[in-house]
Scaffold this motif. Structure first.
Motif, short mmCIF file in Angstrom:
data_model
loop_
_atom_site.label_atom_id
_atom_site.label_comp_id
_atom_site.label_asym_id
_atom_site.label_seq_id
_atom_site.Cartn_x
_atom_site.Cartn_y
_atom_site.Cartn_z
N CYS A 25 0.70 -1.23 0.06
CA CYS A 25 -0.02 -0.11 -0.15
C CYS A 25 1.06 1.30 0.19
N MET A 26 0.41 2.18 -0.08
CA MET A 26 0.99 3.74 -0.06
C MET A 26 -0.23 4.34 0.22
N ALA A 27 0.26 5.65 0.14
CA ALA A 27 -0.13 6.99 0.63
C ALA A 27 0.21 7.82 0.30
N LYS A 28 -0.31 9.29 -0.35
CA LYS A 28 -0.22 10.77 -0.93
C LYS A 28 -0.06 11.11 0.79
N ASN A 29 1.94 12.78 0.75
CA ASN A 29 1.36 13.89 1.39
C ASN A 29 0.43 14.70 0.95
N HIS A 30 -0.37 15.25 1.39
CA HIS A 30 -1.54 16.42 0.43
C HIS A 30 -0.41 17.37 0.79
N GLU B 31 7.27 14.04 -1.04
CA GLU B 31 6.64 12.71 -0.35
C GLU B 31 5.18 12.33 -0.35
N ILE B 32 6.22 10.42 -0.18
CA ILE B 32 5.09 9.91 -0.49
C ILE B 32 5.01 8.71 1.14
N PHE B 33 4.71 7.94 1.55
CA PHE B 33 4.30 7.09 2.34
C PHE B 33 3.98 5.78 1.57
N SER B 34 4.94 4.79 1.56
CA SER B 34 4.76 3.20 1.79
C SER B 34 5.11 2.33 3.01
N GLY B 35 4.09 1.22 2.83
CA GLY B 35 3.41 0.06 3.99
C GLY B 35 3.92 -1.03 3.00
N ILE C 178 16.05 -2.85 10.74
CA ILE C 178 16.23 -2.57 8.91
C ILE C 178 15.06 -3.21 9.10
N PHE C 179 13.86 -4.05 9.77
CA PHE C 179 12.77 -4.99 9.84
C PHE C 179 11.93 -3.30 10.25
N VAL C 180 11.57 -2.78 9.22
CA VAL C 180 10.03 -1.92 9.89
C VAL C 180 9.48 -1.99 8.15
N ASP C 181 8.34 -1.10 8.74
CA ASP C 181 7.38 -2.21 7.71
C ASP C 181 7.06 -0.37 6.98
N ILE C 182 6.77 0.59 7.34
CA ILE C 182 6.58 1.85 6.86
C ILE C 182 7.58 2.64 6.62
N ARG C 183 7.71 3.05 5.57
CA ARG C 183 8.19 4.79 5.11
C ARG C 183 8.34 5.55 4.34
N LEU C 184 8.81 7.18 5.62
CA LEU C 184 8.58 8.27 4.28
C LEU C 184 9.38 8.90 3.09
N TRP C 185 9.10 8.32 1.82
CA TRP C 185 10.13 8.38 1.11
C TRP C 185 9.72 9.87 -0.28
#
Length: 480
Positions: free
Chosen positions: A71-76, A81-85, A115-122
């Motif tokens: 999944c992904m989400a946009k930072n409005h 920037e975009i979030f990814s899980g 390193i074992f994380v599941d959500i990132r902000l790019w």
């Protein structure tokens, strides 16, 4: 005796500086320019060819996850920037095994544990991770950001919903930010696994999809409202951007359901022949939404009339997994199980672009950037890929002459787009061999079904068999 003379002002053809272009005067009389149409046609063909030569849509791949991106989400509040899980959540058994491995091996450092994380902000501009949000003990199935970009909501198969504060430093100073981790602001525990989440526009409410549809508030640990229609689980949920109290969901029972937060019970429901994986509302026409279906097609509906699809978008050869509209509302992007990303016009039946890569696997999520210039895809090979929305668009700052040249080429292609040669060049796409063969097979199956229907109608009594269009044929019934 009268003498006719030609008089011109010196200022009309004299250059002000030596670097200026020499002014050229043209006489556009069609009697004098008999070859104008032929010259323009050749230029249109050359412009179409140049577009294919310079079509390089792929920009970069952003890696870091250790499992498929779900999944992904946009930072409005921030364009870049975009979030990814992903599905690399940390379970308790895995943590124990990993700690034992660290203790037994001297080659593994303690810093490798993080390193074992599941959500990132790019940060799309620098193509690196700005911030990490660890905590989920299972696959992350849904991400949604608030309208002001200050809060991130995540949900997963560990039956938890987590609220995160997006640091202001990562928004304003992401170029100098370090790769850090954050703790959740709040953790809400549910009774069942969650499949999707979406945030309401300009409000503190958000909705989760799972065994039922739950409406949550940032400040309450229990749902403020719940909707349930049947016993099947809900796959996706999307709030309407124009009417914040209206939301649409798709379920595992092949249904599309509309809910109104001002009502006690669900509003309307339509059951299709195959399952809908994702839904996206048109931001410019909020009464319309498009559903990504398992039968490799996308269906655009009017929320006021669900008994018939407005348009059927056909190009994929496998299940469409995700869909997202451009902020302009003129087109949308889809990601499919056939390992390709396609861009469709909102009212067109076929895609205008198809993106693929040799190493890209099944695409689970896609997003348009907030400025409609880029497309981001997340796939099964642990990577996010950044694509140009316009494959042949020139990057960087353009000079005025370059802008005028591109505008002129676009006008030429648009003027001669219906001629055979220009149409053939513009429509041509290079496809991977599996997709190409599957397209041919799908076309043959569709043609065989059509011929079978014609023979059945020819050998039946007149009027006994009524052929329905595809827009109605894929719908079983509508329930209100």
């Amino acid at each position: 005796m009268k003498v006719k003379t030609i008089s011109r002002s010196e200022d009309e053809f004299t250059r002000e500086r030596s670097q200026d272009l020499q002014r050229v005067f043209h006489n556009f009389d069609p009697n004098l320019r008999t070859m104008d149409k032929a010259v323009e046609y050749v230029r249109a063909v050359n412009a179409a060819k140049l577009e294919k030569i310079y079509a390089k849509p792929f920009i970069a791949a952003m890696d870091g996850h250790i499992d498929a991106i779900s999944c992904m989400a946009k930072n409005h509040n921030c364009l870049k920037e975009i979030f990814s899980g992903s599905m690399d959540g940390v379970s308790d058994e895995f943590c124990c095994c990993f700690v034992i491995g660290v203790m037994m091996s001297s080659e593994i450092s303690v810093s490798m544990i993080v390193i074992f994380v599941d959500i990132r902000l790019w940060d799309i501009a620098s193509r690196r991770t700005v911030c990490r949000f660890p905590g989920h003990q299972g696959a992350v199935r849904g991400l949604a950001a608030s309208t002001d970009g200050s809060t991130l909501v995540s949900c997963g198969t560990d039956c938890t919903v987590r609220l995160w504060n997006v640091p202001v430093a990562t928004i304003m100073q992401s170029d100098n930010a370090v790769d850090n981790t954050l703790e959740p602001r709040a953790v809400f525990v549910g009774n069942n696994a969650f499949r999707a989440v979406d945030h309401q526009w300009n409000s503190d409410l958000f909705a989760t999809a799972g065994a039922r549809v739950d409406i949550w508030n940032h400040n309450r640990s229990q749902p403020v409202n719940s909707f349930e229609w049947g016993t099947d689980s809900v796959i996706s949920v999307r709030f309407n951007p124009g009417e914040p109290d209206l939301l649409a969901t798709s379920g595992s029972d092949r249904s599309i359901t509309l809910y109104d937060l001002r009502m006690v019970s669900p509003a309307r429901k339509v059951i299709m022949r195959t399952k809908v994986n994702s839904i996206a509302w048109n931001p410019m026409e909020p009464m319309n939404f498009t559903a990504a279906n398992e039968d490799s097609n996308c269906y655009t509906y009017d929320a006021r009339k669900l008994d018939e699809a407005k348009c059927v978008h056909k190009a994929h050869v496998s299940a469409v997994m995700d869909i997202d509209y451009s902020p302009t509302g003129r087109e949308f992007v889809t990601g499919s199980y056939d390992r390709s990303v396609r861009i469709f016009p909102y009212s067109g039946g076929t895609s205008r672009e198809v993106y693929h890569a040799k190493r890209m696997q099944r695409v689970f999520c896609v997003k348009f950037s907030c400025d409609a210039s880029y497309v981001i895809s997340g796939s099964d090979d642990f990577n996010l890929r950044l694509w140009k929305a316009n494959a042949s668009e020139q990057q960087g700052v353009l000079h005025p002459r370059e802008k005028k040249k591109h505008e002129y080429h676009e006008a030429l292609k648009n003027r001669y787009k219906n001629l055979d040669e220009v149409k053939r060049i513009v429509r041509h796409r290079h496809l991977p061999k599996p997709i190409y063969k599957a397209t041919i097979l799908k076309r043959q199956m569709t043609e065989a079904e059509r011929m079978k229907e014609q023979r059945r109608k020819a050998h039946s009594a007149p009027g006994s068999i009524v052929t329905q269009p595809l827009r109605k044929r894929r719908i079983i019934k509508e329930i209100e």
